[in-house]
Design an enzyme around this catalytic site. Structure first.
Site, short mmCIF file in Angstrom:
data_model
loop_
_atom_site.label_atom_id
_atom_site.label_comp_id
_atom_site.label_asym_id
_atom_site.label_seq_id
_atom_site.Cartn_x
_atom_site.Cartn_y
_atom_site.Cartn_z
N ASP A 402 0.85 -1.20 0.00
CA ASP A 402 0.00 0.00 0.00
C ASP A 402 0.89 1.25 0.00
OD1 ASP A 402 -2.31 1.53 0.12
OD2 ASP A 402 -2.61 1.28 2.28
N GLU A 405 2.92 5.01 -3.87
CA GLU A 405 2.98 5.97 -5.01
C GLU A 405 4.31 6.72 -5.06
OE1 GLU A 405 0.37 5.56 -2.94
OE2 GLU A 405 -0.66 4.33 -4.40
N ASP A 478 -8.87 3.65 -3.46
CA ASP A 478 -9.94 4.08 -2.54
C ASP A 478 -11.14 4.67 -3.28
OD1 ASP A 478 -8.14 3.24 -0.69
OD2 ASP A 478 -7.47 5.24 -0.12
#
Ligand code: MIG
Length: 801
Positions: A402, A405, A478
């Protein structure tokens, strides 16, 4: 070196004449006005173009591309023809002008793609490099596809995008950029499909006729103008060509194709265990259980909170015994804490990213102040991989990457000056940002692969650059519990799949907000026909397990999940095609029949594997919908009703299912329903045969579903050839590989036979057989030894022949 002349529009391009040209093997080099162009061949349909404003090329290094031009053995030549230079393969003619402008034709002389201004650049001294551009003409009626996870309509014509991986909590339709950076698009006009992969990790931008309606531009804030041109003409083979270049993944373990349940977060242990038990008590199948960040001790990666999970190993083993594979989350941020072993070790070994002026880069995420490993450094990846050894031996089977980025609270991502190794090509974050997540996923995958060997690893990732498919499945981040997001997820999954990332799925039911029963069930019904099938939710708005919405919806949720388990052998075969040939698992209609103009405008319906056609229901209250079926004959998967494709039809369903069709001629393997992969063994493998007047070929790939035996030939690939006549159907079976599944017979279900079977020949011999007839569907069922090579089923007339 000659000075570069200024273009009147203040941008630079090669304007004079090619003064040098030469060919070495599969590479050609042209120099004009100080600028240089290298063209190389990667395949008969695959060329690479590299430009340099000043004749100097960068070290040729790529995180994405796994092929070398040397591997191509076909013809490749350079000719000077009048004022032009022609670069030729057996399929392509690439014509290059003196100003290095390019036009590419197929061998029939059709123009596939052409430059407008072509390559140009703008000095970007404040950032220490050039912005590099490529301008192309949009051909008449051209459509554009690709670019990974963009949450917008399927055809990209008229739109403009940016690739800069971002943590986009609660993104909406048309939000851009999102989590992933896939600088690959496809174009289609006059039946000619091609793709362009712009292998550049800086922030890249793409414009498909937004600024100027007939111009397509892509550009970058640094690095080289290096792109690969892949010709089809079939879009499907363009997508396969892209995966050939950027790498196929290993086959995932079969369990990873089952259902996954996730929440932020299931804790403590008793809560997680009660969710697991509930699945088994209610007999709702489930394989994957996901454990989100609250299992950690103060969000310290590779630790467990001992209050919440006093004995993780025992718990994980208990879960495994009950068929649950645990997938745990991991984040890149390492808490700054001098008493924390991972932190100490990383500091001692200098594993963290540093700022340009020296200090270790610091940023805020869940644990508070953190440092971040430089995953673009091979030594750091090695170190990170090693951390999984002890961690996973407790019984973890999958890792979920997770925040890669990378995401930071408050400031979004790393400061631009942050330094990265980039595998020995030191650079700033401007160049490394878009690959950081992929390199984290890579290190994680390598770690878990080693540590749980001989089991197959499972990793997933939120961010990624081209090639991420080699290391991880991906999810779309999300999203929201709204009907619009069912539509968005549908498009994103199609787009990811044709962009090389077939192992993908969305957070079913929506991550943010709470779905009602109907929205949840409709989403789940679609997710059952997506490659990665996981419910996940933030936990802030109420429960989102299959039984959270009342009995009516629980029964429907259960049915959707059971359907998924039935189609597993079909899906696994599609995964085998993907992992061996790069074939996208989910395919937009335009990839199924690009010569039917109607398909180019459709985006709700999609193909799932070679033979299924799915159309989600995305409106509340709808119990049916209009949809388009590609040309040919299709059977309604639920009712067996035959439909002729090539036009829009209204398909009536109910809350119990969404429209699903199967192609006439297909032979589809199905498993009996089980609670998790491998739970039951069975004697008879169901094979569903959908009659076609004509011929059709289907495959069935099987292996142990785990481990690496298939690399040593321990797999079985069956090919079924069906030939249907008015009074007879022939099935020829052949196989390779030495895997021998446990079942001994096929339970063959014949759908849509236009005759009543009266006789059967098995490998040339007349055999007795008994048939079950289902009046409801008009199907015939019988059991046959799995080893036949030729089966003929016919009516009395056919038997008499
Ligand atoms: O800042 O780990 O997209 O799936 O549940 C939020 C908690 C961090 C974002 C992920 C989401 C996950 C959540 N994470």
């Amino acid at each position: 070196m000659q000075p570069v002349r200024q273009d009147p529009r203040s941008r630079n391009r090669a304007t004079q004449i090619v003064e040098k040209w030469q060919q070495t093997g599969n590479r050609v080099l042209l120099e004009s006005s100080g600028a240089a162009l290298e063209v190389s061949a990667y395949g008969v349909n695959m060329l690479r173009f590299r430009f340099s404003p000043n004749g100097i090329f960068e070290d040729d290094f790529s995180y994405a591309v796994v092929q070398k031009p040397e591997a191509f053995e076909g013809k490749f030549s350079l000719r000077k023809v009048g004022d032009e230079f022609h670069v030729l393969t057996d399929e392509l003619v690439c014509k290059i002008s003196n100003s290095l402008n390019i036009r590419i034709f197929n061998k029939a002389g059709q123009l596939i793609s052409e430059d407008e201004r072509g390559f140009f650049w703008e000095p970007y001294p404040q950032k220490g490099g050039n912005q590099v551009f490529n301008n192309r003409k949009i051909q008449e009626g051209e459509h554009f596809f690709g670019l990974g996870d963009k949450p917008t309509r399927l055809n990209l014509r008229g739109l403009r995008f940016e690739n800069w991986g971002s943590d986009t909590y609660g993104y909406e339709k048309n939000s851009d950029p999102l989590y992933k950076n896939i600088p690959f698009f496809m174009g289609l006009h006059s039946g000619l499909g091609y793709g362009i992969f712009f292998d550049n990790t800086f922030k890249t931008r793409f414009d498909f006729g937004h600024e100027r309606s007939d111009i397509c531009t892509f550009w970058s804030e640094g690095g080289e103008m290096s792109y690969y041109f892949i010709y089809g003409p079939e879009l499907m083979s363009v997508s396969e060509g892209y995966v050939y270049l950027t790498g196929t993944p290993e086959l995932p373990p079969l369990w990873a194709l089952g259902y996954h349940q996730s929440k932020w977060s299931y804790y403590p242990e008793s809560k997680l265990m009660s969710v697991a038990n509930e699945f088994r008590i209610r007999k709702i199948p489930c394989d994957g259980l996901h454990i989100d960040i609250d299992y950690m001790d103060g969000f310290r990666c590779f630790t467990w909170d001992r209050q919440r999970f006093p004995d993780a190993r025992r718990m994980l083993q208990d879960l495994l015994e009950d068929g649950f594979k645990s997938v745990v989350i991991i984040d890149p941020g390492i808490k700054i804490d001098k008493d924390y072993a991972v932190y100490q070790d990383a500091m001692a070994k200098d594993m963290f990213c540093r700022r340009a002026d020296g200090p270790v880069m610091e940023g805020n995420v869940w644990p508070g102040s953190c440092h971040f490993p430089d995953f673009t450094n091979p030594e750091v990846r090695e170190w990170w991989s090693g951390l999984f050894k002890d961690f996973t031996k407790s019984g973890i089977r999958g890792i979920w990457n997770d925040m890669n980025e990378p995401a930071l609270f408050e400031i979004g991502t790393f400061p631009e000056d942050t330094r990265h190794d980039f595998d020995g090509h030191p650079c700033s974050h401007r160049k490394a940002h878009n690959v950081y997540g992929m390199q984290m996923a890579r290190a994680t995958w390598e770690g878990i692969k080693k540590s749980i060997y001989p089991n197959r690893p499972f990793a997933m990732s939120r961010s990624g650059y081209s090639g991420i498919q080699r290391y991880a499945a991906v999810w779309t981040g999300d999203n929201l519990a709204t009907w619009e997001h069912v539509w968005i997820a549908n498009i994103q999954i199609q787009r990811l799949s044709i962009s090389g990332l077939s192992f993908c799925g969305s957070d079913i039911g929506g991550f943010i907000g709470r779905a009602g029963g109907e929205l949840f069930v409709r989403w789940l019904q679609m997710g059952a026909f997506h490659p990665f099938f996981r419910t996940h939710y933030s936990g802030d708005y109420g429960d989102q397990e299959p039984w959270s919405f009342g009995d009516k919806w629980t029964a429907l949720a259960k049915k959707a999940i059971e359907t998924r388990y039935r189609i597993l052998p079909y899906l696994y075969t599609a995964f085998w095609q993907y992992t061996s040939k790069g074939t996208p698992i989910v395919r937009p209609l335009s990839f199924i029949d690009q010569n039917d103009p109607e398909t180019l405008f459709r985006m709700d319906e999609y193909g799932f594997g070679p033979d299924l056609l799915v159309c989600p229901i995305t409106k509340e209250g709808d119990e049916g919908r209009l949809m388009y079926l590609p040309k040919g004959i299709w059977y309604n998967f639920w009712t067996d009703l035959e439909v002729e494709g090539g036009e829009e039809v209204f398909v009536q369903t109910s809350m119990a299912e969404i429209p699903v069709f199967i192609r006439a001629g297909a032979i589809m393997p199905q498993y009996p329903v089980m609670q998790y992969v491998g739970e039951v063994s069975f004697d008879a493998m169901p094979l569903h045969i959908y009659y076609l007047h004509g011929t059709y070929t289907s495959s069935l790939y099987e292996d142990a579903g785990d481990f690496y035996g298939h690399d040593q030939g321990n797999y079985r690939l069956r090919t079924f050839e069906l030939e249907g006549f008015a009074n007879k159907v022939d099935i020829r079976q052949s196989w390779e590989g030495r895997f021998n599944p446990e079942y001994t017979t096929y339970k063959m279900v014949f759908h849509g036979l236009p005759f009543i079977p009266a006789g059967m020949l098995l490998d040339g011999k007349v055999v007795m057989f008994s048939l079950d007839y289902s009046a409801e569907k008009g199907s015939f069922t019988m059991e046959v030894d799995k080893k036949f090579e030729h089966l003929s089923l016919m009516n009395l007339e056919g038997f008499a022949d």
